[in-house]
Design a protein around this motif. Structure first.
Motif, PDB file in Angstrom:
ATOM      1  N   TRP A  40       0.816  -1.213   0.000  1.00  0.00           N
ATOM      2  CA  TRP A  40       0.000   0.000   0.000  1.00  0.00           C
ATOM      3  C   TRP A  40       0.851   1.265   0.000  1.00  0.00           C
ATOM      4  N   VAL A  41       1.929   1.258   0.744  1.00  0.00           N
ATOM      5  CA  VAL A  41       2.804   2.430   0.786  1.00  0.00           C
ATOM      6  C   VAL A  41       3.440   2.671  -0.585  1.00  0.00           C
ATOM      7  N   TYR A  42       3.791   1.596  -1.274  1.00  0.00           N
ATOM      8  CA  TYR A  42       4.342   1.715  -2.624  1.00  0.00           C
ATOM      9  C   TYR A  42       3.316   2.356  -3.560  1.00  0.00           C
ATOM     10  N   VAL A  43       2.071   1.907  -3.485  1.00  0.00           N
ATOM     11  CA  VAL A  43       1.014   2.482  -4.321  1.00  0.00           C
ATOM     12  C   VAL A  43       0.807   3.956  -3.979  1.00  0.00           C
ATOM     13  N   ILE A  44       0.784   4.280  -2.705  1.00  0.00           N
ATOM     14  CA  ILE A  44       0.616   5.672  -2.278  1.00  0.00           C
ATOM     15  C   ILE A  44       1.766   6.532  -2.787  1.00  0.00           C
ATOM     16  N   SER A  45       2.982   6.026  -2.677  1.00  0.00           N
ATOM     17  CA  SER A  45       4.157   6.776  -3.149  1.00  0.00           C
ATOM     18  C   SER A  45       4.079   7.036  -4.648  1.00  0.00           C
ATOM     19  N   GLU A  46       3.690   6.028  -5.406  1.00  0.00           N
ATOM     20  CA  GLU A  46       3.569   6.202  -6.852  1.00  0.00           C
ATOM     21  C   GLU A  46       2.423   7.156  -7.192  1.00  0.00           C
ATOM     22  N   GLY A  47       1.362   7.120  -6.406  1.00  0.00           N
ATOM     23  CA  GLY A  47       0.263   8.060  -6.606  1.00  0.00           C
ATOM     24  C   GLY A  47       0.686   9.494  -6.346  1.00  0.00           C
ATOM     25  N   ILE A  48       1.503   9.689  -5.323  1.00  0.00           N
ATOM     26  CA  ILE A  48       2.028  11.030  -5.033  1.00  0.00           C
ATOM     27  C   ILE A  48       2.899  11.520  -6.186  1.00  0.00           C
ATOM     28  N   LEU A  49       3.765  10.644  -6.700  1.00  0.00           N
ATOM     29  CA  LEU A  49       4.597  11.022  -7.847  1.00  0.00           C
ATOM     30  C   LEU A  49       3.732  11.396  -9.044  1.00  0.00           C
ATOM     31  N   TRP A  50       2.765  10.548  -9.344  1.00  0.00           N
ATOM     32  CA  TRP A  50       1.883  10.792 -10.484  1.00  0.00           C
ATOM     33  C   TRP A  50       1.155  12.125 -10.333  1.00  0.00           C
ATOM     34  N   GLY A  51       0.569  12.359  -9.168  1.00  0.00           N
ATOM     35  CA  GLY A  51      -0.155  13.603  -8.932  1.00  0.00           C
ATOM     36  C   GLY A  51       0.744  14.826  -9.000  1.00  0.00           C
ATOM     37  N   GLY A  52       1.913  14.724  -8.390  1.00  0.00           N
ATOM     38  CA  GLY A  52       2.859  15.837  -8.430  1.00  0.00           C
ATOM     39  C   GLY A  52       3.348  16.128  -9.830  1.00  0.00           C
ATOM     40  N   TYR A  53       3.660  15.075 -10.564  1.00  0.00           N
ATOM     41  CA  TYR A  53       4.104  15.253 -11.948  1.00  0.00           C
ATOM     42  C   TYR A  53       3.000  15.867 -12.798  1.00  0.00           C
ATOM     43  N   LEU A  54       1.772  15.455 -12.561  1.00  0.00           N
ATOM     44  CA  LEU A  54       0.651  15.992 -13.323  1.00  0.00           C
ATOM     45  C   LEU A  54       0.511  17.493 -13.092  1.00  0.00           C
TER      46      LEU A  54
END
Length: 128
Positions: free
Chosen positions: A86-100
Motif C-alpha cells: 500500500w505504501v508503494y502504491v501511495i508513493s507512486e500516486g504522489i509522484l503521479w499527482g505531483g508530476y501531473l
C-alpha cells in the motif's frame, strides 16, 4: 492490465505458480495499481524533462520518498507486507499527482513554425 491484475492476480498466481505463492494473492491486487501510476508518471516525467522543470520534479520525488519512509516505519509492524504494498502504491500516486501538476502548470503550445500560439483567453477576446 491494472484491472486484470487487480481482479485476477491473486488467484491467478496460485493457479499458475502453485500454493507456495499463495502469499502473493493478497499483494498483487494492491500492487496492480502501480502499473496505472507508473505508466502515467513515465509520460509526465518526459514532459517535465522536456520543459526543463527537473528541479520541481526532484521536490516531488523527495516528498514522495519522505512519506514512503514515514509510512513504512508506522505501518510495517502492524500490517507487514501488505503495508509495504500500500505504501508503494501511495508513493507512486504522489509522484503521479505531483508530476501531473508540474506538467500542467504553465504549459505553452508551440506552433509548427516555432512560435508560441496565443492562449485561449486571448483568442476568445479577439486578440492575437
Amino acid at each position: 492490465l491494472w484491472l486484470l491484475i487487480s481482479l485476477t492476480g491473486g488467484p491467478g498466481s496460485v493457479l499458475i505458480l502453485g500454493q507456495d505463492f499463495a502469499g502473493t494473492a493478497e499483494l498483487l491486487p494492491v500492487l496492480g495499481a502501480v502499473l496505472y501510476f507508473k505508466s502515467g508518471s513515465y509520460a509526465l516525467a518526459a514532459i517535465i524533462v522536456a520543459e526543463n522543470k527537473q528541479r520541481q520534479r526532484v521536490i516531488v520525488q523527495a516528498v514522495s520518498a519522505a512519506i514512503n519512509v514515514l509510512l513504512n516505519i508506522l505501518l510495517i509492524q502492524q500490517m507487514g507486507l501488505l503495508a509495504v504494498a500500500w505504501v508503494y502504491v501511495i508513493s507512486e500516486g504522489i509522484l503521479w499527482g505531483g508530476y501531473l501538476v508540474i506538467a500542467a502548470r504553465g504549459r505553452s503550445v508551440n506552433n509548427a513554425y516555432g512560435g508560441e500560439t496565443p492562449n485561449a483567453e486571448a483568442n476568445a477576446q479577439g486578440e492575437s
